[in-house]
Motif scaffolding. Sequence first.
Motif, short mmCIF file in Angstrom:
data_model
loop_
_atom_site.label_atom_id
_atom_site.label_comp_id
_atom_site.label_asym_id
_atom_site.label_seq_id
_atom_site.Cartn_x
_atom_site.Cartn_y
_atom_site.Cartn_z
N ASN A 115 -0.02 2.40 13.45
CA ASN A 115 -0.20 1.01 13.86
C ASN A 115 -0.78 0.21 12.70
N PRO A 116 -0.03 -0.75 12.16
CA PRO A 116 -0.52 -1.47 10.97
C PRO A 116 -1.78 -2.28 11.23
N GLN A 117 -2.04 -2.59 12.50
CA GLN A 117 -3.24 -3.36 12.84
C GLN A 117 -4.41 -2.46 13.23
N ARG A 118 -4.25 -1.16 13.07
CA ARG A 118 -5.34 -0.24 13.41
C ARG A 118 -6.56 -0.57 12.56
N ASN A 132 2.18 -1.92 0.31
CA ASN A 132 3.59 -1.57 0.16
C ASN A 132 3.88 -0.10 0.46
N ASP A 133 2.84 0.70 0.63
CA ASP A 133 3.03 2.12 0.92
C ASP A 133 3.15 2.39 2.42
N LEU A 134 3.11 1.35 3.24
CA LEU A 134 3.09 1.56 4.68
C LEU A 134 4.34 2.31 5.16
N ALA A 135 5.51 1.96 4.62
CA ALA A 135 6.74 2.62 5.06
C ALA A 135 6.72 4.10 4.69
N ASP A 136 6.27 4.43 3.48
CA ASP A 136 6.19 5.83 3.07
C ASP A 136 5.20 6.59 3.95
N TYR A 137 4.08 5.95 4.24
CA TYR A 137 3.09 6.57 5.11
C TYR A 137 3.67 6.82 6.50
N ASN A 138 4.36 5.84 7.03
CA ASN A 138 4.98 5.96 8.35
C ASN A 138 5.95 7.15 8.36
#
Length: 271
Positions: A115-118, A132-138
């Motif tokens: 959840n990006p708003q966590r 910008n690493d959110l997609a890789d993390y997901n």
Amino acid sequence: MTPQREDELLRGMLAHQVGIEPDRAAAVLDLAAVGVVNNAWRNGPVEDWHAGDGPLNDGDMLRINAHTSWRIRQIIRRWRYEVGLPADADAGQLDDVSVDDWDWLAVRVWRWLVNPQRLLPGGFRLIEIAGNDLADYNEHVAGTLGAWATTAEKRGGRYAAWRAATHGGGWRAAIGGARRVGDLVHAFVTVLDEPSHRHWGPDGQWRRGLRQEPVQVQDRSGLRKLLLRSPWLLDQPAAQWVVAAGIGHLLPPMAPLHASTDIGGGASRPG
């Protein structure tokens, strides 16, 4: 190694090294939560956010790791209740949980972790840290939890939970078993007032090199309670100081495997 021997090895590690009852589903799942956090949260892109000039320092990681482990444990406990497993259920009953229910657990944990708003301890939101690493993390989290659900499908729920729990029990950053947490906290708070203790090195050099104790560290009783119950509530200066003071170095060593589980003269953690 045959599946039966691997089961014996995992059982022995949990019983003799980690110190939990491997046939109690609740205890195994609680520690499996720590293993899931280790694999899905800690061992991925998050390491880059922590390393070098990354936005997370050691104190941040202490608080975030502890809070994430606690939250995933709550999610898994609620799931256990929903699938009809009481606290005293035998771990073998995890094999009776449907594949769909294991998939649903993986999805629930994934949704919370990505959840990006966590809101993380310290006031940051995940999106602010990940950037910008959110997609890789997901993708990393999805792959890890997907593999866990697949393991439950192919080898059974007990094996999947045992395997995750062994990772949780061996993860020093999050400190898995409750008994080990108690030992660690007691040792740490004790040596704070023993400047000549060997923990501080020759002539207490390490202790003298630390910055002045933050207010939360000066309150020994309060510090003990926070470290035992909710270390994510440490403020940033206290969390960073605790790590700098080497709390992780006081973790009691894991006991050797019982002879009946020692395969080929020695055994290592799976994975």
